[in-house]
Enzyme design. Structure first.
Site, PDB file in Angstrom:
ATOM      1  N   ASP A   1       0.885  -1.166   0.000  1.00 61.27           N
ATOM      2  CA  ASP A   1       0.000   0.000   0.000  1.00 61.27           C
ATOM      3  C   ASP A   1       0.920   1.212   0.000  1.00 61.27           C
ATOM      4  OD1 ASP A   1      -1.539   2.178   0.681  1.00 61.27           O
ATOM      5  OD2 ASP A   1      -2.596   1.194   2.340  1.00 61.27           O
TER       6      ASP A   1
ATOM      7  N   TYR B   1       2.185   0.438  15.350  1.00 60.08           N
ATOM      8  CA  TYR B   1       1.097   0.081  14.458  1.00 60.08           C
ATOM      9  C   TYR B   1       1.039   1.014  13.262  1.00 60.08           C
ATOM     10  CZ  TYR B   1       0.104  -3.319  17.878  1.00 60.08           C
ATOM     11  OH  TYR B   1       0.242  -4.383  18.715  1.00 60.08           O
TER      12      TYR B   1
ATOM     13  N   LYS C   1      -2.379  -2.083   7.706  1.00 62.77           N
ATOM     14  CA  LYS C   1      -2.596  -3.507   7.913  1.00 62.77           C
ATOM     15  C   LYS C   1      -1.830  -4.289   6.847  1.00 62.77           C
ATOM     16  CE  LYS C   1      -4.019  -6.053  10.967  1.00 62.77           C
ATOM     17  NZ  LYS C   1      -3.389  -5.905  12.278  1.00 62.77           N
TER      18      LYS C   1
HETATM   19  P1  13P Z   1      -4.907  -0.269   5.208  1.00 62.86           P
HETATM   20  O1  13P Z   1      -4.139  -1.057   6.212  1.00 62.86           O
HETATM   21  O2  13P Z   1      -5.514  -1.107   4.165  1.00 62.86           O
HETATM   22  O3  13P Z   1      -4.101   0.870   4.705  1.00 62.86           O
HETATM   23  O4  13P Z   1      -6.158   0.342   5.959  1.00 62.86           O
HETATM   24  C1  13P Z   1      -6.004   1.177   7.030  1.00 62.86           C
HETATM   25  C2  13P Z   1      -7.234   1.186   7.863  1.00 62.86           C
HETATM   26  O5  13P Z   1      -7.178   0.718   8.957  1.00 62.86           O
HETATM   27  C3  13P Z   1      -8.445   1.750   7.326  1.00 62.86           C
HETATM   28  O6  13P Z   1      -9.473   1.789   8.268  1.00 62.86           O
HETATM   29 MG    MG Z   2      -3.916   2.284   3.379  1.00 61.57          MG
HETATM   30 MG    MG Z   3      -4.809  -2.046   2.522  1.00 62.84          MG
END
Ligand code: 13P
Ligand code: MG
Ligand code: MG
Ligand code: 13P
Length: 380
Positions: free
Chosen positions: A12, A230, A233
């Site tokens: 990402d 953190y 994700k």
């Molecule tokens: P990503 O980890 O896909 O960037 O999403 C972040 C998130 O927690 C959106 O609520």
């Molecule tokens: Mg993201």
């Molecule tokens: Mg993502």
């Protein structure tokens, strides 16, 4: 006989409308850079996809797994896309998953997710690549168990002699950095005892027991464990070989029919159902930044190249009215989970949350905590 490697490397590096979807220019730049690498002969064939806010590069080549040139190419693509497109356009969380600048031959441990499978091509080699958004590598534990170890899911385990010797699962302890090989069906209960702890143990590879032939490979990066804090994700990927001595394509898709709960939804801090969707139409997120999604892309791997339904354009395996039923169930579970607000298990355990205000709350209340006279609590 030449061996072919399928490498799926994803990250990402920024998106439009929050964590919704990458900009088309990002995908176009990635495609141009891969086309150049194809001209030089490094890359045999490639496909660029997106799922939610993640960009994935599917690359076939003859360099083997963990190859510095292939990893370096992917790293440069993610860096260039960040610098040339995400940052100038002020896209959301530009460069999110690029956690370090220290590339030295292997992209693992730097943020992007990697799944690679090297094999000698069979007479015909169907391959499926799954990719998910708003979740973590442990999300594959349940479907991988069902695909390779559950005879109520995979008929071939019972009726195809080539599957009867079972499978070997390589399980990674993501906290301690150890791995163990576990053989099914004999050690199914041991396997389940480990992989039930999805935040800690994940399946990294699966081999056919009879001949140790590689059957599946998953990405295993936990961004928060790499960064020590953190961040975004992990949004894992998974490669699975199908048919003729492996589970059939339909057996590989079947575990996704009843959406299971996975960690990583909204702010990386909630459990939600994994919704199977068409990657052409619905590989985005909306309700409460979700629910978590999974796409399935199908190819033949032939003479080192991806063969899709039109060039390298893959079959869109969840684009079928059958999966409307599953999506409906996922929507119902998603709404049900949200009725619980920030109460566990809808919200994750504090050690698993991307955001947590708990330390501040505890600090604020510190002076108001009194020693309890209750005899029913543990003594530290
Ligand atoms: P990503 O980890 O896909 O960037 O999403 C972040 C998130 O927690 C959106 O609520
Ligand atoms: Mg993201
Ligand atoms: Mg993502
Ligand atoms: P912000 O904290 O940047 O608003 O992002 C929330 C979120 O969606 C990230 O997980």
């Amino acid at each position: 006989m030449v061996r072919t490697t399928v490498s799926v490397i994803k990250a990402d590096v920024g998106s439009v409308a929050g964590h919704y979807k990458p900009h088309q220019k990002m995908l176009d730049l990635a495609k141009r850079m891969l086309a150049e690498a194809q001209e030089t002969g490094l890359v045999k064939s490639f496909y660029v996809y997106s799922i939610g806010d993640d960009i994935g590069l599917v690359i076939t080549h003859h360099k083997g797994e963990e190859n510095a040139e292939i990893h370096g190419l992917a790293w440069n693509i993610f860096k260039e896309v960040t610098e040339k497109i995400s940052k100038p356009l002020k896209l959301y969380a530009a460069g999110q998953d690029l956690l370090s600048d220290a590339f030295s031959g292997n992209i693992r441990g730097l943020g992007p997710g990697v799944a690679e499978l090297e094999f000698e091509e069979r007479g015909s080699d169907p391959v499926i690549v799954f990719a998910a958004d708003k979740t973590e590598p442990g999300a594959w534990n349940l479907p991988l168990y069902k695909i390779f170890a559950d005879p109520f899911n995979t008929a071939g385990l019972v009726i195809d002699p080539r599957l009867r010797s079972g499978f070997i699962f390589e399980v990674l302890d993501m906290i301690e950095g150890k791995e163990v090989r576990i053989k099914t069906p004999e050690e199914s209960y041991d396997l389940l005892a480990l992989i039930g702890t999805t935040g800690r143990y994940c399946i990294s590879k699966v081999y056919r027991a009879e001949d140790n032939e590689p059957a599946a490979a998953a990405s295993t990066s936990r961004l928060s464990l790499i960064a020590g804090k953190y961040v975004g994700k992990d949004d894992p990927v998974l490669i699975v070989r199908a048919q003729a001595g492996f589970p059939a394509v339909g057996e590989i898709l079947a575990p996704f029919a009843i959406p299971h709960l996975v960690a990583g939804w909204m702010r990386g801090s909630h459990n939600g159902p994994l919704m199977p969707v068409s990657f052409r139409k619905h590989a985005v997120i909306s309700y409460f930044d979700g629910p978590p999604r999974v796409i399935a892309m199908g190819w033949q791997v032939s003479n080192g190249e991806l063969v899709g339904i039109d060039g390298t354009e893959p079959a869109d395996l969840f684009d079928d009215p059958f999966w409307d039923y599953s999506r409906n169930i996922a929507s119902q579970i998603a709404i049900y989970m949200r009725t619980m607000g920030e109460i566990m298990p809808a919200r994750l355990d504090p050690t698993e949350m991307e955001y947590t205000t708990l330390p501040q709350v505890l600090k604020k209340l510190e002076s108001r905590f009194r020693k309890t006279r209750s005899l029913e609590v543990g003594v530290p």
